[in-house]
Enzyme design. Structure first.
Site, PDB file in Angstrom:
ATOM      1  N   ASP A 221       0.804  -1.226   0.000  1.00  0.00           N
ATOM      2  CA  ASP A 221       0.000   0.000   0.000  1.00  0.00           C
ATOM      3  C   ASP A 221       0.836   1.275   0.000  1.00  0.00           C
ATOM      4  OD1 ASP A 221      -2.194  -1.695   0.139  1.00  0.00           O
ATOM      5  OD2 ASP A 221      -2.259  -1.630   2.317  1.00  0.00           O
TER       6      ASP A 221
ATOM      7  N   LYS B 124       1.741   2.087  -5.135  1.00  0.00           N
ATOM      8  CA  LYS B 124       2.257   1.531  -6.399  1.00  0.00           C
ATOM      9  C   LYS B 124       1.340   1.842  -7.583  1.00  0.00           C
ATOM     10  CE  LYS B 124       2.343  -2.442  -4.297  1.00  0.00           C
ATOM     11  NZ  LYS B 124       2.146  -2.068  -2.882  1.00  0.00           N
TER      12      LYS B 124
ATOM     13  N   LYS C  73      -0.792   4.285  -8.034  1.00  0.00           N
ATOM     14  CA  LYS C  73      -0.711   5.685  -8.447  1.00  0.00           C
ATOM     15  C   LYS C  73       0.544   5.947  -9.266  1.00  0.00           C
ATOM     16  CE  LYS C  73       0.873  10.016  -7.631  1.00  0.00           C
ATOM     17  NZ  LYS C  73       0.841  11.357  -7.097  1.00  0.00           N
TER      18      LYS C  73
ATOM     19  N   GLY D 290      -4.480  -4.324  -3.772  1.00  0.00           N
ATOM     20  CA  GLY D 290      -5.466  -3.287  -4.101  1.00  0.00           C
ATOM     21  C   GLY D 290      -4.670  -2.066  -4.493  1.00  0.00           C
ATOM     22  N   HIS D 291      -4.615  -1.776  -5.767  1.00  0.00           N
ATOM     23  CA  HIS D 291      -3.798  -0.664  -6.267  1.00  0.00           C
ATOM     24  C   HIS D 291      -4.718   0.466  -6.710  1.00  0.00           C
ATOM     25  CE1 HIS D 291      -0.141  -3.488  -7.159  1.00  0.00           C
ATOM     26  NE2 HIS D 291      -0.542  -3.509  -5.913  1.00  0.00           N
TER      27      HIS D 291
ATOM     28  N   GLN E  17       2.063  -6.044  -3.127  1.00  0.00           N
ATOM     29  CA  GLN E  17       2.489  -6.125  -1.722  1.00  0.00           C
ATOM     30  C   GLN E  17       3.779  -5.305  -1.527  1.00  0.00           C
ATOM     31  OE1 GLN E  17       1.472  -9.537  -3.216  1.00  0.00           O
ATOM     32  NE2 GLN E  17      -0.427  -8.504  -2.749  1.00  0.00           N
TER      33      GLN E  17
ATOM     34  N   THR F   1       3.058 -12.631   2.808  1.00  0.00           N
ATOM     35  CA  THR F   1       2.230 -13.218   1.762  1.00  0.00           C
ATOM     36  C   THR F   1       3.003 -14.422   1.198  1.00  0.00           C
ATOM     37  OG1 THR F   1       0.847 -12.753  -0.156  1.00  0.00           O
ATOM     38  CG2 THR F   1       3.047 -11.707  -0.131  1.00  0.00           C
TER      39      THR F   1
ATOM     40  N   ARG G  77      -5.579   0.418   8.582  1.00  0.00           N
ATOM     41  CA  ARG G  77      -4.155   0.073   8.547  1.00  0.00           C
ATOM     42  C   ARG G  77      -3.483   0.574   9.820  1.00  0.00           C
ATOM     43  NH1 ARG G  77      -3.775   2.540   2.470  1.00  0.00           N
ATOM     44  NH2 ARG G  77      -4.573   0.758   1.342  1.00  0.00           N
TER      45      ARG G  77
ATOM     46  N   SER H 249       3.678  12.314   0.943  1.00  0.00           N
ATOM     47  CA  SER H 249       4.423  13.331   1.677  1.00  0.00           C
ATOM     48  C   SER H 249       3.459  14.370   2.262  1.00  0.00           C
ATOM     49  CB  SER H 249       5.394  14.041   0.733  1.00  0.00           C
ATOM     50  OG  SER H 249       6.027  13.114  -0.090  1.00  0.00           O
TER      51      SER H 249
HETATM   52  P1  GDP Z   1      -0.746   0.312  -3.533  1.00  0.00           P
HETATM   53  O1  GDP Z   1      -1.327  -0.970  -3.065  1.00  0.00           O
HETATM   54  O2  GDP Z   1       0.727   0.393  -3.305  1.00  0.00           O
HETATM   55  O3  GDP Z   1      -1.108   0.637  -4.963  1.00  0.00           O
HETATM   56  O4  GDP Z   1      -1.376   1.445  -2.621  1.00  0.00           O
HETATM   57  P2  GDP Z   1      -2.950   1.584  -2.222  1.00  0.00           P
HETATM   58  O5  GDP Z   1      -3.689   2.038  -3.393  1.00  0.00           O
HETATM   59  O6  GDP Z   1      -3.425   0.349  -1.535  1.00  0.00           O
HETATM   60  O7  GDP Z   1      -2.857   2.677  -1.085  1.00  0.00           O
HETATM   61  C1  GDP Z   1      -2.329   3.938  -1.334  1.00  0.00           C
HETATM   62  C2  GDP Z   1      -3.414   4.971  -1.029  1.00  0.00           C
HETATM   63  O8  GDP Z   1      -2.824   6.241  -0.959  1.00  0.00           O
HETATM   64  C3  GDP Z   1      -4.454   5.071  -2.127  1.00  0.00           C
HETATM   65  O9  GDP Z   1      -5.669   5.444  -1.536  1.00  0.00           O
HETATM   66  C4  GDP Z   1      -3.923   6.185  -3.019  1.00  0.00           C
HETATM   67  O10 GDP Z   1      -4.957   6.842  -3.721  1.00  0.00           O
HETATM   68  C5  GDP Z   1      -3.313   7.088  -1.994  1.00  0.00           C
HETATM   69  N1  GDP Z   1      -2.137   7.855  -2.442  1.00  0.00           N
HETATM   70  C6  GDP Z   1      -1.118   7.500  -3.242  1.00  0.00           C
HETATM   71  N2  GDP Z   1      -0.181   8.453  -3.289  1.00  0.00           N
HETATM   72  C7  GDP Z   1      -0.604   9.449  -2.484  1.00  0.00           C
HETATM   73  C8  GDP Z   1      -0.049  10.707  -2.089  1.00  0.00           C
HETATM   74  O11 GDP Z   1       1.047  11.092  -2.455  1.00  0.00           O
HETATM   75  N3  GDP Z   1      -0.801  11.458  -1.223  1.00  0.00           N
HETATM   76  C9  GDP Z   1      -2.009  11.034  -0.746  1.00  0.00           C
HETATM   77  N4  GDP Z   1      -2.663  11.829   0.097  1.00  0.00           N
HETATM   78  N5  GDP Z   1      -2.545   9.863  -1.105  1.00  0.00           N
HETATM   79  C10 GDP Z   1      -1.850   9.072  -1.941  1.00  0.00           C
HETATM   80  P1  IMO Z   2      -0.850  -4.191  -2.240  1.00  0.00           P
HETATM   81  O1  IMO Z   2      -0.372  -4.759  -3.547  1.00  0.00           O
HETATM   82  C1  IMO Z   2      -0.987  -4.548   2.100  1.00  0.00           C
HETATM   83  C2  IMO Z   2      -1.075  -8.586   3.754  1.00  0.00           C
HETATM   84  C3  IMO Z   2      -2.334  -9.050   4.445  1.00  0.00           C
HETATM   85  C4  IMO Z   2      -1.761 -10.043   5.435  1.00  0.00           C
HETATM   86  C5  IMO Z   2      -0.621 -10.673   4.647  1.00  0.00           C
HETATM   87  C6  IMO Z   2      -0.993 -11.987   3.955  1.00  0.00           C
HETATM   88  O2  IMO Z   2      -2.148  -3.491  -2.310  1.00  0.00           O
HETATM   89  O3  IMO Z   2       0.229  -3.396  -1.578  1.00  0.00           O
HETATM   90  P2  IMO Z   2      -2.543 -12.709   1.933  1.00  0.00           P
HETATM   91  O4  IMO Z   2      -3.881 -12.228   1.479  1.00  0.00           O
HETATM   92  O5  IMO Z   2      -1.473 -12.517   0.930  1.00  0.00           O
HETATM   93  O6  IMO Z   2      -2.603 -14.099   2.457  1.00  0.00           O
HETATM   94  O7  IMO Z   2      -2.182 -11.781   3.203  1.00  0.00           O
HETATM   95  O8  IMO Z   2      -0.241  -9.724   3.677  1.00  0.00           O
HETATM   96  N1  IMO Z   2      -1.276  -8.095   2.367  1.00  0.00           N
HETATM   97  C7  IMO Z   2      -1.208  -6.826   2.028  1.00  0.00           C
HETATM   98  N2  IMO Z   2      -1.036  -5.717   2.770  1.00  0.00           N
HETATM   99  N3  IMO Z   2      -1.067  -4.447   0.751  1.00  0.00           N
HETATM  100  C8  IMO Z   2      -1.215  -5.551  -0.016  1.00  0.00           C
HETATM  101  O9  IMO Z   2      -1.153  -5.502  -1.353  1.00  0.00           O
HETATM  102  C9  IMO Z   2      -1.332  -6.808   0.624  1.00  0.00           C
HETATM  103  N4  IMO Z   2      -1.506  -8.069   0.187  1.00  0.00           N
HETATM  104  C10 IMO Z   2      -1.459  -8.854   1.260  1.00  0.00           C
HETATM  105  O10 IMO Z   2      -2.989  -7.981   5.078  1.00  0.00           O
HETATM  106  O11 IMO Z   2      -1.191  -9.355   6.516  1.00  0.00           O
HETATM  107 MG    MG Z   3      -2.861  -1.658  -1.813  1.00  0.00          MG
END
Ligand code: GDP
Ligand code: IMO
Ligand code: MG
Length: 420
Positions: free
Chosen positions: A13, A16, A18, A40-41, A222, A237, A303, A330
């Site tokens: 999270d 990635k 974005k 979840g991206h 991840q 994972t 989280r 940031s």
């Molecule tokens: P990922 O799994 O690495 O793609 O990240 P996620 O999408 O799960 O979580 C990142 C969250 O932060 C999402 O809700 C994005 O829309 C948000 N996000 C990404 N970059 C920024 C940033 O620079 N500032 C803020 N405020 N939100 C961001």
């Molecule tokens: P993205 O790609 C954050 C965490 C779960 C759990 C552990 C194992 O969005 O960054 P799993 O479902 O793989 O058996 O879960 O890993 N986890 C993540 N945490 N971002 C993710 O993906 C994750 N994918 C799995 O919360 O702790």
């Molecule tokens: Mg994510």
């Protein structure tokens, strides 16, 4: 031509989705190399937020090719929902989304097994997303898996039933209520949808594209601290989330890797169980969660939040061979009088830079405290316009890691990105 990799350096999270979307104009192809619907991206443009789970984050650029590599585990039911929510027709998407025949399928019974195993773990629960990831990769490693290419086999139904029976036998040992039929309906609809896409040995395609001079970005899911080998096992994972995972997950040799972009949040978050030395369990953590909207993009779970952890970041940089750092979110640190960065750990009274093997060891983070900044930075697009104390924060991290931070993200929108 070499393939660049973008991957998370923390616990997932990091942002990635974005950043892949923001970098997309410079690439021809985006390829996912591991993970599955546990990811979840999120990405945002024109004031609309999109969340992708299986589909690479280049999909919103119609002229780019997207590839789901062999290292991914794919749930056809999730794939179907995602495709239907994207907007363009299946025919149009099938022209620019290609699937590896060697990627493994998550079966409906894998999801049920995930829940059975997790329930059975009691206090040692991983906090899995329950998408069937662990059981699907277990079957892959155990040489019991079904792959996307198998759906074209005329005997696929028979193969499926054999796998289902084997899983049901295991499940009979667990006391768990489930509705398999319900899962299977969407799953088989997904299987039919998959047949409309190109299913091939994408390792040939990717290597051919490279030799044609195409620019490829490998998208990780991840983060390094959730890696099967190097994360805080067993709270990880089941895939290789690190740069070498891009080689095995796509069929690219190590010599063809170019840049390794490591992305991290300006602070830390973790969802699920496991060690988190800098976790803030009091109001500062709550404030970070609130300001950063730190709720899971896949499960909606809150989280856990904490200050930036440099021992973990340096470890991730070492394991991945990171060449450039991108700092995300940031803007969320604006408004703190001071910000803290963990520079080392204290274990049993001794300061150390390494992450201990034992998850149960008490770690006391050693912090550096830096002056904060109060300005809203979400509208800033030029690095020199950022507040001085934020630039000092960035400089401090660069000094401590020995790497340049070449992207500073200041908001969720694809345009809220400062390239240096
Ligand atoms: P990922 O799994 O690495 O793609 O990240 P996620 O999408 O799960 O979580 C990142 C969250 O932060 C999402 O809700 C994005 O829309 C948000 N996000 C990404 N970059 C920024 C940033 O620079 N500032 C803020 N405020 N939100 C961001
Ligand atoms: P993205 O790609 C954050 C965490 C779960 C759990 C552990 C194992 O969005 O960054 P799993 O479902 O793989 O058996 O879960 O890993 N986890 C993540 N945490 N971002 C993710 O993906 C994750 N994918 C799995 O919360 O702790
Ligand atoms: Mg994510």
């Amino acid at each position: 031509m070499k393939i660049d990799i973008l991957l998370g350096l923390q616990w997932g999270d990091e942002g990635k989705g974005k950043v892949v979307d923001a970098l997309c104009p410079a690439y021809d192809v985006v390829a996912r190399f591991q993970g599955g619907p546990n990811a979840g991206h999120s990405l945002e443009f024109n004031n609309v937020k999109h969340v992708l789970h299986l589909i690479p984050s280049g999909i919103f650029h119609p002229e780019k090719l997207n590839i789901i590599g062999n290292g991914v585990v794919l749930d056809p039911a999730v794939f179907k929902c995602e495709i239907e929510n994207l907007g363009p027709t299946v025919e149009e998407l099938a022209g620019r989304l290609i699937l590896s025949a060697k990627a493994h399928l998550i079966l409906p019974t894998h999801r049920i097994l995930d829940a059975a195993y997790e329930n059975h773990k009691g206090n040692l629960r991983i906090g899995s997303t329950l998408k069937g990831i662990g059981p699907a990769y277990t079957d892959k490693a155990g040489r019991n898996g079904l792959r996307i290419g198998d759906i074209l086999n005329p005997d696929f139904m028979k193969l499926y039933e054999e796998h289902r029976s084997a899983h049901l036998m295991i499940l009979s040992n667990y006391n768990l209520a489930y509705d398999l039929k319900e899962y299977e309906k969407g799953w088989f609809e997904g299987i039919e949808l998959l047949k409309k896409f190109r299913i091939e040995n994408t390792e040939y395609l990717l290597n051919n594209l490279l030799s044609q001079g195409k620019k490829i970005l490998a998208e990780g899911a991840q983060g390094t601290m959730l890696d099967l080998d190097f994360g805080s096992y067993p709270f990880v994972t089941s895939s290789s989330t690190i740069s070498s995972g891009a080689c095995t997950g796509l069929g690219i040799s190590p010599g063809k890797i170019g840049e390794v972009f490591g992305i991290f949040k300006a602070y830390c978050t973790r969802v699920g169980s496991g060690p988190f030395p800098t976790e803030l369990k009091e109001e500062t953590g709550e404030l970070l969660r609130k300001k950063g909207s730190e709720f899971g993009a896949t499960t909606g779970r809150p989280r856990r939040c904490g200050w930036l952890d440099l021992p973990a970041l340096r470890y991730a940089i070492m394991i991945n061979g990171v060449t450039k750092l991108f700092m995300m979110k940031s803007d969320i640190l604006s408004g703190f009088k001071t910000v803290r960065v963990c520079t080392s750990y204290k274990v049993a009274g001794k300061t150390q830079a390494e992450i201990p093997f034992d998850n149960n060891v008490d770690i006391e983070p050693v912090y550096a405290e830096l002056d904060g900044w109060s300005e809203d930075i979400t509208g800033i697009r030029q690095y020199p316009d950022l507040p001085l104390n934020l630039r000092k924060y960035i400089g401090f991290i660069e000094d401590q890691t020995g790497l340049p931070i070449t992207i500073v993200s200041v908001g969720p929108d694809r345009n809220a990105t400062i390239f240096r």
